[in-house]
Every structure is written in structure tokens, then in C-alpha cells.
Design a protein around this motif. Structure first.
Motif, PDB file in Angstrom:
ATOM      1  N   ILE A 223      -2.811  -2.398 -13.886  1.00 51.62           N
ATOM      2  CA  ILE A 223      -3.199  -1.079 -13.382  1.00 51.62           C
ATOM      3  C   ILE A 223      -4.530  -1.125 -12.632  1.00 51.62           C
ATOM      4  CG2 ILE A 223      -3.912   1.227 -14.126  1.00 51.62           C
ATOM      5  CD1 ILE A 223      -1.572   1.169 -16.100  1.00 51.62           C
ATOM      6  N   PRO A 224      -5.596  -1.695 -13.189  1.00 47.53           N
ATOM      7  CA  PRO A 224      -6.825  -1.782 -12.384  1.00 47.53           C
ATOM      8  C   PRO A 224      -6.693  -2.732 -11.203  1.00 47.53           C
ATOM      9  CG  PRO A 224      -7.102  -2.914 -14.480  1.00 47.53           C
ATOM     10  CD  PRO A 224      -5.815  -2.164 -14.579  1.00 47.53           C
TER      11      PRO A 224
ATOM     12  N   PRO B 161     -13.499   1.929  -6.818  1.00 45.19           N
ATOM     13  CA  PRO B 161     -13.406   3.368  -6.573  1.00 45.19           C
ATOM     14  C   PRO B 161     -14.788   3.948  -6.255  1.00 45.19           C
ATOM     15  CG  PRO B 161     -12.236   2.757  -8.590  1.00 45.19           C
ATOM     16  CD  PRO B 161     -13.014   1.554  -8.164  1.00 45.19           C
TER      17      PRO B 161
ATOM     18  N   PHE C  47       2.357   1.544  -3.726  1.00 43.09           N
ATOM     19  CA  PHE C  47       1.417   1.850  -4.799  1.00 43.09           C
ATOM     20  C   PHE C  47       0.470   2.990  -4.442  1.00 43.09           C
ATOM     21  CE2 PHE C  47       2.961  -2.323  -6.075  1.00 43.09           C
ATOM     22  CZ  PHE C  47       3.320  -2.024  -7.388  1.00 43.09           C
ATOM     23  N   GLY C  48       0.397   3.334  -3.166  1.00 41.51           N
ATOM     24  CA  GLY C  48      -0.298   4.561  -2.816  1.00 41.51           C
ATOM     25  C   GLY C  48       0.380   5.763  -3.451  1.00 41.51           C
TER      26      GLY C  48
ATOM     27  N   LEU D 202     -11.042   4.617 -12.779  1.00 34.24           N
ATOM     28  CA  LEU D 202      -9.704   4.160 -12.427  1.00 34.24           C
ATOM     29  C   LEU D 202      -8.677   5.152 -12.949  1.00 34.24           C
ATOM     30  CD1 LEU D 202     -10.220   0.435 -13.430  1.00 34.24           C
ATOM     31  CD2 LEU D 202      -9.766   1.227 -11.094  1.00 34.24           C
ATOM     32  N   LYS D 203      -7.512   5.174 -12.294  1.00 35.29           N
ATOM     33  CA  LYS D 203      -6.411   6.016 -12.747  1.00 35.29           C
ATOM     34  C   LYS D 203      -5.472   5.202 -13.642  1.00 35.29           C
ATOM     35  CE  LYS D 203      -6.250   8.815  -8.519  1.00 35.29           C
ATOM     36  NZ  LYS D 203      -5.408   9.219  -7.368  1.00 35.29           N
TER      37      LYS D 203
ATOM     38  N   GLU E 145      -2.426   8.444  -4.502  1.00 37.13           N
ATOM     39  CA  GLU E 145      -3.568   8.393  -3.588  1.00 37.13           C
ATOM     40  C   GLU E 145      -3.407   9.467  -2.506  1.00 37.13           C
ATOM     41  OE1 GLU E 145      -6.208   6.608  -3.826  1.00 37.13           O
ATOM     42  OE2 GLU E 145      -5.698   5.006  -5.228  1.00 37.13           O
TER      43      GLU E 145
ATOM     44  N   LYS F 153      -6.816  -2.260  -1.882  1.00 32.41           N
ATOM     45  CA  LYS F 153      -7.885  -1.717  -1.034  1.00 32.41           C
ATOM     46  C   LYS F 153      -8.892  -2.807  -0.665  1.00 32.41           C
ATOM     47  CE  LYS F 153      -7.405   2.802  -3.243  1.00 32.41           C
ATOM     48  NZ  LYS F 153      -8.046   3.837  -4.091  1.00 32.41           N
TER      49      LYS F 153
ATOM     50  N   GLN G 199       0.820  -1.210   0.000  1.00 34.91           N
ATOM     51  CA  GLN G 199       0.000   0.000   0.000  1.00 34.91           C
ATOM     52  C   GLN G 199       0.856   1.263   0.000  1.00 34.91           C
ATOM     53  OE1 GLN G 199      -2.429  -0.777   3.464  1.00 34.91           O
ATOM     54  NE2 GLN G 199      -4.154  -1.468   2.219  1.00 34.91           N
TER      55      GLN G 199
ATOM     56  N   GLN H 188      -4.848  -1.135  -8.103  1.00 39.62           N
ATOM     57  CA  GLN H 188      -5.647  -0.076  -7.466  1.00 39.62           C
ATOM     58  C   GLN H 188      -6.750  -0.650  -6.592  1.00 39.62           C
ATOM     59  OE1 GLN H 188      -6.776   3.495  -9.967  1.00 39.62           O
ATOM     60  NE2 GLN H 188      -5.831   2.214 -11.540  1.00 39.62           N
TER      61      GLN H 188
ATOM     62  N   PHE I  21      -0.050   5.577  -7.488  1.00 40.91           N
ATOM     63  CA  PHE I  21      -1.351   6.012  -7.997  1.00 40.91           C
ATOM     64  C   PHE I  21      -1.769   7.370  -7.429  1.00 40.91           C
ATOM     65  CE2 PHE I  21      -1.715   1.357  -8.691  1.00 40.91           C
ATOM     66  CZ  PHE I  21      -1.972   1.383 -10.048  1.00 40.91           C
TER      67      PHE I  21
END
Length: 286
Positions: free
Chosen positions: A256-257, A269, A103-104, A279-280, A109, A264, A100, A260, A107
Motif C-alpha cells: 500500500i505505501p 505525499p 492505481f490512481g 498515506l491512504k 487520487e 509518483k 498510474q 502510492q 487510491f
């Protein structure tokens, strides 16, 4: 006290999910579930997860655990959907915090994204023991593919995630952020130190050389035949092989999806002002 294991194969992502049942009663765990995701259309569906729901209900089972072997980079977890339908405690390895944190940032976040693993109900430490009905199970940390990889040992069965593939498939890559080929080798050796008849259940199979898809092997079969880590392959030999092979691999199509959502605990999202979810896609990030 060995579990009854029912497998479910998602052909779109070459992923196996499992229902692991106590032979003395209705208690079960679900391992590594999958959402149907049409990336091109941005469409999510639950036909695969509903097969598990139907099986659990038709068999009169009681879900006690929803186990994730790691934060998958090639499919979206259906754990929240299954939890709403069937109950159960959602669990993953405690090193999810490292994933987290990494990748937080990746992305972008904000502070609202908690990096403490609290999206999950239970964070396992290496060696933690838990129960599936009357079955004793153990969480065994097997980092290398990712920092948070866990193998779940239940009776004579071990659910290894991406730590191992079938013997003719070798092992998973170790080049994602936080991955480590040397750590992966040591984790695999830990798994292969289990009794030779231990059943090993794969998270993926790709049918190398056109053979039929398979998901189950044994410690003995892996030690004799695994093309990357059979007995006699040294740590340095494995690291050189794995590093060279990883350099030639493309990114997983759904990385990528998947990252993300899976970091979590499978939560999608939140809807935007128009009610749609987004999604980003970090450009040039990989």
C-alpha cells in the motif's frame, strides 16, 4: 565494454540496488534504490540510500541515470533523494501510465495526480538505446509481473527487476492488476534468448531453503535450472504453475505505501495543514 557492478542489499525488503559504472570513466547509473521505512512507526530514513551516496562520492562517480525496473510493491524508491544528492535522469518504462491509471483509481487520487508518467524525467519505449558514459545500454520491455517492467541491458549485464529470481526462486508473481502470467513467460524467454554468458542481476532474493543470499546468475544457469522456466517448460505449463502459486500468496507487506509513492516517481505525499504527511489505506481494497 562491460560495466563494473556494485550491489547494495536491503535486508528489510530483500532488495538489491546497483551502481552500474562505465569501465572507461566516472559515469554510472543507479538501479532500483530503496528508502528505509518502518511501517509500524511510519518512520522514513535514508541509511541505505546514504550508503550509495557515500560510494558514489568516495569513488568519484558521476550519476547519469536513476533507473527503475518497475513500480515496486515491496519497497519505497529512494530515487528522488538520490537525485537531489547526486543528480541524474530518473527513468522508467512508458507503460507506467497504465499503472498510474489503475492505481490512481484504486487510491482515489484526484485530478492533481497526473497519469501521464510526467513525474519521471524519461519514459523508455521498448528497444530505446541510451548511454552510461561510453557504455551503450538498452531498455527492453519485459511485462508480466507489471505492465511497466523493464530490463536494462548494459554490455554483458542485464538488470531484470522482478521478471526473474535466482534459479531456485523461480519467477515473480503475475497476479497484480495489469499482471499477466503468459506475458511474463514470453518476457522471460526474451531475456533468456540473450547470450548464455550474460550476467543477470536480480532485484530480490529470499534465500530459498536457507541458502545464503545471492543476486547474480547467468542466462545459461537460468535456462538449465530455473524451477519455473528452465528449458523444456512450455508456456501453458508455466501459466498453470504461476497461476496456482499466485493464488496462495499473501499481499506484500509494504504494497500500500509502496504503490502510492513509487507510481509518483518516489515522491512522498505533500504535508497536510499540520505539517505531517499521510498515506491512504483503502479498506478491503486488495
Amino acid at each position: 565494454m562491460n560495466p563494473h557492478v556494485t550491489s547494495f542489499f536491503d535486508a528489510a525488503t530483500n532488495t538489491f540496488s546497483y551502481v552500474v559504472k562505465d569501465p572507461r570513466g566516472p559515469a554510472c547509473a543507479i538501479v532500483d534504490s530503496v528508502i528505509d521505512f518502518d511501517y509500524a512507526a511510519g518512520r522514513i530514513a535514508y541509511a541505505g540510500a546514504d550508503r550509495i551516496v557515500d560510494h558514489v562520492r568516495a569513488s568519484g562517480l558521476e550519476v547519469e541515470w536513476l533507473l527503475e525496473t518497475h513500480v515496486h510493491a515491496d519497497h519505497l524508491s529512494a530515487a528522488p533523494y538520490l537525485q537531489r544528492a547526486l543528480g541524474g535522469t530518473m527513468a522508467i518504462g512508458s507503460a507506467i501510465r497504465d499503472v498510474q491509471a489503475t492505481f490512481g483509481k484504486f487510491f482515489d487520487e484526484g485530478a492533481e495526480f497526473r497519469r501521464d508518467g510526467s513525474q519521471f524525467d524519461r519514459l523508455f519505449q521498448d528497444g530505446d538505446v541510451f548511454a552510461i558514459g561510453s557504455l551503450e545500454a538498452q531498455a527492453v520491455a519485459t511485462p508480466g509481473h507489471t505492465p511497466a517492467c523493464m530490463t536494462y541491458l548494459v554490455g554483458d549485464a542485464a538488470f531484470v527487476g522482478d521478471t526473474l529470481f535466482m534459479p531456485d526462486g523461480g519467477t515473480a508473481r503475475a497476479d497484480f492488476p495489469g499482471g499477466d502470467a503468459r506475458a511474463l513467460y514470453r518476457s522471460i524467454k526474451r531475456v533468456l534468448a540473450l547470450p548464455s554468458a550474460t550476467r543477470l542481476f536480480m532485484c530480490h532474493d529470499y534465500g530459498p531453503n536457507g541458502r545464503e543470499i545471492r543476486n547474480e546468475t547467468t542466462v545459461a544457469e537460468q535456462r538449465a535450472n530455473n524451477i519455473h522456466v528452465r528449458d523444456g517448460v512450455s508456456e501453458d505449463e508455466f501459466v498453470a504453475l504461476r497461476t496456482s502459486r499466485d493464488a496462495s500468496l499473501a499481499m506484500p507487506r509494504l504494497i500500500i505505501p509502496s504503490l502510492q509513492i513509487n507510481m509518483k516517481a518516489g515522491a512522498l505525499p505533500p504535508p497536510g495543514s499540520g505539517g505531517r504527511r499521510f498515506l491512504k489505506v483503502p479498506l478491503d481494497g486488495m
